[in-house]
Structures are given as structure tokens and as C-alpha cells.
Design a protein around this motif. Sequence first.
Motif, PDB file in Angstrom:
ATOM      1  N   THR A  30      -9.793 -31.194 -51.619  1.00 52.47           N
ATOM      2  CA  THR A  30      -9.155 -30.166 -50.685  1.00 52.47           C
ATOM      3  C   THR A  30      -8.780 -30.786 -49.436  1.00 52.47           C
ATOM      4  N   THR A  31      -9.461 -31.612 -48.904  1.00 54.66           N
ATOM      5  CA  THR A  31      -9.007 -32.434 -47.556  1.00 54.66           C
ATOM      6  C   THR A  31      -7.675 -33.139 -47.980  1.00 54.66           C
ATOM      7  N   ALA A  32      -7.482 -33.711 -49.145  1.00 51.62           N
ATOM      8  CA  ALA A  32      -6.312 -34.248 -49.613  1.00 51.62           C
ATOM      9  C   ALA A  32      -5.286 -33.394 -49.366  1.00 51.62           C
ATOM     10  N   THR A  33      -5.290 -32.478 -50.299  1.00 49.08           N
ATOM     11  CA  THR A  33      -4.368 -31.331 -50.494  1.00 49.08           C
ATOM     12  C   THR A  33      -3.817 -30.850 -49.117  1.00 49.08           C
ATOM     13  N   SER A  34      -4.835 -30.569 -48.224  1.00 49.99           N
ATOM     14  CA  SER A  34      -4.715 -30.036 -46.977  1.00 49.99           C
ATOM     15  C   SER A  34      -3.619 -30.868 -46.083  1.00 49.99           C
ATOM     16  N   ALA A  35      -4.213 -32.269 -45.894  1.00 49.09           N
ATOM     17  CA  ALA A  35      -3.439 -33.181 -45.314  1.00 49.09           C
ATOM     18  C   ALA A  35      -2.060 -33.562 -45.756  1.00 49.09           C
ATOM     19  N   ARG A  36      -1.787 -33.404 -46.860  1.00 50.95           N
ATOM     20  CA  ARG A  36      -0.589 -33.609 -47.677  1.00 50.95           C
ATOM     21  C   ARG A  36       0.301 -32.393 -47.028  1.00 50.95           C
ATOM     22  N   GLN A  37      -0.081 -31.278 -46.771  1.00 52.06           N
ATOM     23  CA  GLN A  37       0.746 -30.311 -46.319  1.00 52.06           C
ATOM     24  C   GLN A  37       1.006 -30.686 -44.793  1.00 52.06           C
ATOM     25  N   PHE A  38       0.400 -31.305 -44.162  1.00 55.36           N
ATOM     26  CA  PHE A  38       0.782 -31.737 -42.586  1.00 55.36           C
ATOM     27  C   PHE A  38       1.621 -33.023 -42.659  1.00 55.36           C
ATOM     28  N   CYS A  39       1.521 -33.829 -43.753  1.00 51.86           N
ATOM     29  CA  CYS A  39       2.073 -35.272 -43.387  1.00 51.86           C
ATOM     30  C   CYS A  39       3.309 -35.200 -44.245  1.00 51.86           C
ATOM     31  N   GLY A  40       3.856 -34.233 -45.113  1.00 47.87           N
ATOM     32  CA  GLY A  40       4.900 -34.397 -45.829  1.00 47.87           C
ATOM     33  C   GLY A  40       4.820 -35.493 -46.596  1.00 47.87           C
TER      34      GLY A  40
END
Length: 189
Positions: A30-40
Motif C-alpha cells: 500500500t505504501t508503494a502504490t500510494s507513493a507511486r501516485q505522488f511520484c509519477g
Amino acid sequence: VLDLVAYSINPQVHAFDNSSLVETMAAQATTATSARQFCGDLPLIVSPITLQPRFNPNATGPEPEPAPGELPAQVDPRQMSLFGAGWTLGSIKYLAETGAVASVTYYETTGWRGVMETAQGSALPQQFPSIAGGVFPLYHVLADVGEFAGGTVIQSTSSEPLQVDGLVLQKDGRTRLLLANFTPHAQRV
């Protein structure tokens, strides 16, 4: 301009028992999926991944020295245990299956927070009973996964992920299934 986005992970902030640590593995995805949404499209790096926090982010002064005969706060004896190997496998599984992470770094090389013991061995063998110069079980997890670097992660699901979970890898026509038993009992898989 950013070249990459990085953050670290450890499973021990609010709870410290084995069951709670196992529950953190799926949350890592979940942390990785969320971070991916912010970092493009920037590379997403999770580093380092450790069992204990490396430092107290809320400290208002220097970290106190451990009492004589006690391990430092950043050290978890499960580092050199079969449980530590299983947790590492689960962490790799959940982060890899997201497809969001470009790179991960686990632990240090040697010592209490490493993948193998130093040549001198543990300074506190009663609290951290390792073998001088020996590898910890999680070393084998990293080696087995490393043989499939550049391969493909196949999504897998456990009907009891808090007891047993697995990672499926494919490369060059070979498939490898790694399983982790998070309990002290034999499991039927």
C-alpha cells in the motif's frame, strides 16, 4: 528536479510481536502504490528496509546508550532467525507484486543489522546468538531471489497469509516458488 523518490520501511513502530510484523507486509504494498501516485514516472526506491527503526525520528536529544548487556534499540534478534527470513520474503513479495518499486535495499551487510555475522561474532551472544562469520537465514532468501533478478514476479495469493505466504518468480523458462511459514508449527500448503 528530482531524479528519484525514496523512503525507508520498518515494521516496528506501534507493535513488536511476530503476528503484528507479519501484518505489516501487505501494508508495504500500500505504501508503494500510494507513493507511486505522488511520484509519477520517477523511479521509486525503498531503502533501507530494516526490522527496527534506524533512529528515533521524535528524539529531542542524542540516543541514550543501551544499558550494559542490552542490545541497542536498532537491533532485533529476529534478524538472524527463520522468522526474519520469512518476514524478508514477505516484504519482497508484497513490494515486488505492486510493480511500483524500481529498487529495494535490505539491511546492512554484516553484524546485528546485517545479512551475516561479522568474523568476530556477536558482542552479546546471550541476546544475539549468532555464529561468527556465518550467514543469517535471510541471506538465503536474498540469494534465492537474486538469482531471478531481471525476471518476472507472478502474483500469488495465500488463503492464510498470516500463517504462510509465498513468492513466485520466473526467469529464462524457470519458475521458483519460495514459501514462508510465519508460525512455529508445520503447515500444510
